[in-house]
Design a protein around this motif. Structure first.
Motif, PDB file in Angstrom:
ATOM      1  N   VAL A 243      -1.452 -46.352  -5.053  1.00 21.23           N
ATOM      2  CA  VAL A 243      -1.447 -45.716  -6.371  1.00 21.23           C
ATOM      3  C   VAL A 243      -2.526 -46.366  -7.224  1.00 21.23           C
ATOM      4  N   ASP A 244      -3.413 -45.539  -7.759  1.00 17.97           N
ATOM      5  CA  ASP A 244      -4.469 -46.012  -8.664  1.00 17.97           C
ATOM      6  C   ASP A 244      -4.082 -45.615 -10.079  1.00 17.97           C
ATOM      7  N   LEU A 245      -4.123 -46.552 -10.986  1.00 21.21           N
ATOM      8  CA  LEU A 245      -3.861 -46.236 -12.395  1.00 21.21           C
ATOM      9  C   LEU A 245      -5.103 -46.568 -13.207  1.00 21.21           C
ATOM     10  N   ARG A 246      -5.538 -45.599 -14.015  1.00 19.12           N
ATOM     11  CA  ARG A 246      -6.702 -45.835 -14.873  1.00 19.12           C
ATOM     12  C   ARG A 246      -6.313 -45.680 -16.330  1.00 19.12           C
ATOM     13  N   ALA A 247      -6.731 -46.635 -17.138  1.00 13.40           N
ATOM     14  CA  ALA A 247      -6.492 -46.572 -18.583  1.00 13.40           C
ATOM     15  C   ALA A 247      -7.758 -46.039 -19.246  1.00 13.40           C
ATOM     16  N   LEU A 248      -7.580 -45.084 -20.169  1.00 10.06           N
ATOM     17  CA  LEU A 248      -8.740 -44.383 -20.734  1.00 10.06           C
ATOM     18  C   LEU A 248      -8.660 -44.288 -22.241  1.00 10.06           C
ATOM     19  N   ALA A 249      -9.833 -44.196 -22.852  1.00  6.82           N
ATOM     20  CA  ALA A 249      -9.898 -43.903 -24.282  1.00  6.82           C
ATOM     21  C   ALA A 249      -9.711 -42.399 -24.467  1.00  6.82           C
ATOM     22  N   GLU A 250      -9.094 -42.016 -25.587  1.00  4.91           N
ATOM     23  CA  GLU A 250      -8.804 -40.599 -25.844  1.00  4.91           C
ATOM     24  C   GLU A 250     -10.033 -39.703 -25.701  1.00  4.91           C
ATOM     25  N   GLU A 251     -11.192 -40.195 -26.181  1.00  4.45           N
ATOM     26  CA  GLU A 251     -12.356 -39.298 -26.198  1.00  4.45           C
ATOM     27  C   GLU A 251     -12.874 -39.000 -24.785  1.00  4.45           C
ATOM     28  N   HIS A 252     -12.428 -39.783 -23.795  1.00  2.00           N
ATOM     29  CA  HIS A 252     -12.852 -39.528 -22.415  1.00  2.00           C
ATOM     30  C   HIS A 252     -11.778 -38.867 -21.574  1.00  2.00           C
ATOM     31  N   PHE A 253     -10.580 -38.724 -22.141  1.00  2.00           N
ATOM     32  CA  PHE A 253      -9.438 -38.369 -21.306  1.00  2.00           C
ATOM     33  C   PHE A 253      -9.633 -37.068 -20.526  1.00  2.00           C
ATOM     34  N   GLY A 254     -10.105 -36.041 -21.210  1.00  2.00           N
ATOM     35  CA  GLY A 254     -10.279 -34.748 -20.543  1.00  2.00           C
ATOM     36  C   GLY A 254     -11.292 -34.828 -19.412  1.00  2.00           C
ATOM     37  N   ALA A 255     -12.370 -35.579 -19.666  1.00  2.00           N
ATOM     38  CA  ALA A 255     -13.414 -35.715 -18.637  1.00  2.00           C
ATOM     39  C   ALA A 255     -12.874 -36.462 -17.426  1.00  2.00           C
ATOM     40  N   ALA A 256     -12.095 -37.499 -17.696  1.00  2.00           N
ATOM     41  CA  ALA A 256     -11.526 -38.275 -16.586  1.00  2.00           C
ATOM     42  C   ALA A 256     -10.525 -37.418 -15.809  1.00  2.00           C
ATOM     43  N   LEU A 257      -9.707 -36.688 -16.548  1.00  2.00           N
ATOM     44  CA  LEU A 257      -8.717 -35.827 -15.881  1.00  2.00           C
ATOM     45  C   LEU A 257      -9.436 -34.817 -14.986  1.00  2.00           C
ATOM     46  N   GLN A 258     -10.505 -34.237 -15.527  1.00  2.00           N
ATOM     47  CA  GLN A 258     -11.272 -33.275 -14.741  1.00  2.00           C
ATOM     48  C   GLN A 258     -11.887 -33.963 -13.518  1.00  2.00           C
ATOM     49  N   TYR A 259     -12.510 -35.093 -13.740  1.00  2.00           N
ATOM     50  CA  TYR A 259     -13.212 -35.777 -12.649  1.00  2.00           C
ATOM     51  C   TYR A 259     -12.244 -36.216 -11.562  1.00  2.00           C
ATOM     52  N   PHE A 260     -11.159 -36.872 -11.963  1.00  2.00           N
ATOM     53  CA  PHE A 260     -10.269 -37.442 -10.956  1.00  2.00           C
ATOM     54  C   PHE A 260      -9.291 -36.425 -10.376  1.00  2.00           C
ATOM     55  N   THR A 261      -9.266 -35.224 -10.938  1.00  2.26           N
ATOM     56  CA  THR A 261      -8.463 -34.188 -10.299  1.00  2.26           C
ATOM     57  C   THR A 261      -9.209 -33.635  -9.085  1.00  2.26           C
ATOM     58  N   GLY A 262     -10.531 -33.632  -9.156  1.00  3.62           N
ATOM     59  CA  GLY A 262     -11.291 -33.123  -8.014  1.00  3.62           C
ATOM     60  C   GLY A 262     -11.135 -31.618  -7.887  1.00  3.62           C
ATOM     61  N   SER A 263     -11.309 -31.024  -6.709  1.00  4.30           N
ATOM     62  CA  SER A 263     -11.746 -31.803  -5.560  1.00  4.30           C
ATOM     63  C   SER A 263     -13.211 -32.245  -5.739  1.00  4.30           C
ATOM     64  N   LYS A 264     -13.606 -33.126  -4.905  1.00  3.89           N
ATOM     65  CA  LYS A 264     -14.971 -33.600  -4.938  1.00  3.89           C
ATOM     66  C   LYS A 264     -15.955 -32.417  -4.859  1.00  3.89           C
ATOM     67  N   GLU A 265     -15.666 -31.467  -3.981  1.00  3.31           N
ATOM     68  CA  GLU A 265     -16.553 -30.310  -3.774  1.00  3.31           C
ATOM     69  C   GLU A 265     -16.639 -29.445  -5.040  1.00  3.31           C
ATOM     70  N   HIS A 266     -15.480 -29.255  -5.687  1.00  9.36           N
ATOM     71  CA  HIS A 266     -15.453 -28.504  -6.944  1.00  9.36           C
ATOM     72  C   HIS A 266     -16.294 -29.240  -7.986  1.00  9.36           C
ATOM     73  N   ASN A 267     -16.119 -30.548  -8.048  1.00 14.33           N
ATOM     74  CA  ASN A 267     -16.842 -31.343  -9.052  1.00 14.33           C
ATOM     75  C   ASN A 267     -18.359 -31.283  -8.847  1.00 14.33           C
ATOM     76  N   ILE A 268     -18.767 -31.320  -7.608  1.00 17.32           N
ATOM     77  CA  ILE A 268     -20.213 -31.267  -7.322  1.00 17.32           C
ATOM     78  C   ILE A 268     -20.794 -29.958  -7.852  1.00 17.32           C
ATOM     79  N   GLN A 269     -20.107 -28.855  -7.612  1.00 23.92           N
ATOM     80  CA  GLN A 269     -20.562 -27.556  -8.098  1.00 23.92           C
ATOM     81  C   GLN A 269     -20.628 -27.532  -9.629  1.00 23.92           C
ATOM     82  N   LEU A 270     -19.598 -28.143 -10.218  1.00 22.45           N
ATOM     83  CA  LEU A 270     -19.532 -28.145 -11.668  1.00 22.45           C
ATOM     84  C   LEU A 270     -20.689 -28.959 -12.267  1.00 22.45           C
TER      85      LEU A 270
END
Ligand code: DGT
Ligand code: CA
Ligand code: CA
Ligand code: ZN
Length: 575
Positions: A243-270
């Motif tokens: 289990v990986d837990l990451r602590a984030l600042a509010e202003e980055h939360f959406g970006a982190a959620l998007q990034y770490f949700t993946g998939s990697k392939e989806h992210n590359i396209q994005l």
């Protein structure tokens, strides 16, 4: 000690007994005990600790197993297990997971070569030594090598249901801490993937540093892999899920959620899309290349919006064309758990289920369903006490009696009819004609040639009483792959005949899976999501089937058991 751990120890011992060619009756009693414990609502540990408690009241647990359980609780093992572990190293248990290698072969390999590990077995096959044993040849060596490769692909992954349970427990534990604003899962778990490699959790709030400290002290943690300022990684439980837990600042939360949700392939396209628009996307936000100003990042919706895209549901983020659809604002509206109005595959104590007909109906009513079908096994499954024609008809009458008493939802009389080797139904048409909903499934002869298996399934579809094909590929996650056959051909035929394809929501199966669902839909197939419950407690597994349907891009309109009762009856042409 959790029930699961007691059950695992009994099941493991049964496996070792099998390797040792011990009495089949005793082996079965351990296996039955294990499954009884796993399905038991109360904690075994509590019963054992209660002076007035008595585990032998649980069906499947006799005096012998009762003292075994006490011994396990006292010292974490028991005599029989210790003896077996002296004879065979624990690594031999892992060999049982190699498909096509039975306990007798494992014992033989151990006795001849003192080999009990996967690596050792692989070497034996490569050196062509396995074929020197009785009844083994070059073909077996090839098959074992293939199975080893498959096994390695699966190893280290975990069922979605297990990931969910772990995620919920840890998130609840973390929420008890001070100063936690939000905590959300990301990764493959959020995408509803049927198995996950590790859990990715994200957290915000002023109490984040404290939360990371609490996280590594979570009671089930067996190993701390890392513990930094903003991130910690641990392994939990005997199973060792990371289990990986990451602590984030509010202003980055959406970006982190998007990034770490993946998939990697989806992210590359994005990210490529962002670049074309003069922006760069990373886990901190979406930034304009010129001047490096942040465009979005606090919310996930904001990121998709700034990229001129509809927000993409996590289950669709697999780079299968979803980004083009999002750009055209034409993503499908996906089914959600609240759309489900019935469950059409479940078993009762009449065969191998653990709840009575009434108990299953009551549990389904409590979930707010409008209807269910009781689909016990047919006679080919003798081990499960499957129904013959006479019992099929009698049981259907009992179902209708219960239904007539008004149990608060409609109970259809059904059957999970076994598909025999040549594709015939295991039950005569005259008896099937008495039923409202027949699910046809394969439970035997799974190693047919693909063309034979295809013909077998096509023939099953031709039976006019068959309403749905149950767990169509026969896969058991992390355990065995589905049998090979021409899925497209079968799906086309099913669509043509109006036979529904089941999405089996049992977390060990989740069968059929997303690519098949999409292919079948493209040929006009329709679907039913069912839990295949053997216990009233399992009915909520529906959510896992819904996740599969979402991964297959299905909307409520593709799934027949989202219909209200009246329309459902019409749809499946029931009288
Ligand atoms: P899993 O854990 O194997 O079931 O699959 P995921 O998808 O949860 O993968 P994981 O845990 O390795 O990483 C979580 C997400 O983080 C992943 O879905 C996308 C993102 N990510 C990880 N590594 C990379 C990378 O190298 N490039 C990009 N673009 N994204 C990555
Ligand atoms: Ca992950
Ligand atoms: Ca991860
Ligand atoms: Zn079945």
């Amino acid at each position: 000690m959790e029930n699961r751990e007691f059950a695992q120890m009994l099941a493991e011992t049964a496996d070792l007994m099998e390797i040792a060619s011990e009495d089949g009756f005793r082996i079965r009693s351990y296996r039955n005990g294990a499954s009884a414990i796993e399905g038991h609502p109360e904690r075994i540990e509590d019963i054992l600790n209660d002076p007035a408690g008595d585990v032998t009241r649980i069906s499947g647990i006799g005096k012998g197993l009762s003292s075994v359980l006490k011994e396990i609780l006292r010292r974490g093992s028991f005599e029989r297990r210790d003896q077996l572990l002296e004879r065979y190293p624990p690594t031999a248990l892992e060999l049982l997971k190699i498909q096509g290698l039975g306990p007798k072969s494992i014992a033989l390999i151990w006795e001849h070569f003192r080999v009990s590990t996967i690596d050792g077995l692989e070497q034996l096959c490569r050196d062509h030594k396995l074929r020197t044993l009785p009844r083994m040849g070059g073909k077996v060596e090839e098959r074992v090598l293939r199975s080893i490769a498959q096994y390695r692909q699966r190893a280290g992954r975990f069922l979605l249901s297990f990931a969910e349970q772990t995620a919920r427990q840890i998130m609840a534990y973390l929420k008890e801490g001070e100063g936690i604003e939000r905590i959300l899962p990301a990764g493959s778990y959020r995408r509803g993937k049927e198995t996950v490699g590790d859990l990715d959790l994200l957290l915000t709030g002023p109490g984040a540093p404290g939360a990371l400290d609490r996280f590594v002290k979570y009671p089930a943690v067996t190993e701390v892999l890392g513990h930094g300022q903003n991130k910690a990684s641990v392994r939990v439980g005997t199973e060792g899920l990371q289990v990986d837990l990451r602590a984030l600042a509010e202003e980055h939360f959406g970006a982190a959620l998007q990034y770490f949700t993946g998939s990697k392939e989806h992210n590359i396209q994005l990210r490529n899309r962002a670049l074309k628009m003069g922006m760069t996307l990373n886990e901190y936000g979406l930034f304009r290349l010129e001047g490096n100003t942040q465009v979005a990042g606090a919310t996930e919706e904001g990121i998709y919006e700034a990229l001129d895209l509809e927000w993409v549901p996590p289950e669709m983020r697999e780079n299968q064309g979803e980004i083009d659809l999002a750009a055209a604002r034409s993503l499908p509206k996906l089914v959600s758990p609240g759309d489900m109005r019935g469950d059409l595959h479940m078993h009762t104590t009449e065969t191998d289920g653990r709840g009575s007909l009434e108990e299953m109906a009551e549990a389904a009513r409590a979930l707010g369903y409008e209807y269910i079908a009781i689909t016990d096994h047919s006679k080919a499954l003798a081990m499960a006490n499957g129904l013959d024609e006479k019992r099929v008809v009698e049981f259907a009458a009992r179902v209708r009696e219960v239904n007539a008493r008004g149990p608060g939802l409609h109970v259809f009389a059904g059957l999970e009819c076994d598909i025999r080797r040549e594709g015939e139904m295991d039950i005569e048409d005259s008896a099937l004609a008495e039923l409202d909903f027949v699910v046809a499934s394969v439970h035997s002869y799974m190693n047919l040639e693909p063309a034979e298996m295809t013909d077998r399934l096509l023939r099953a579809i031709e039976n006019r009483h068959v309403r749905a094909l149950g767990h169509l590929t026969g896969r058991q996650l992390l355990h065995r792959d589905g049998y090979p056959f021409d899925f497209e051909k079968v799906a086309k035929a099913a669509a043509r005949r109006g036979v529904l394809l089941e999405i089996n929501a049992s977390p060990e199966r989740l069968d059929i899976h997303a690519p098949m669902i999409r292919l079948a839909k493209s040929h006009g197939a329709r679907f039913v999501i069912s839990t295949d419950s053997h216990h009233p407690k399992s009915l909520p597994n529906m959510r896992f089937g819904v996740a599969m349907a979402r991964r297959g891009w299905l909307g409520p309109g593709d799934i027949v058991n989202t219909l209200p009762l009246v329309k459902f009856r019409e749809e499946i042409r029931l009288k």
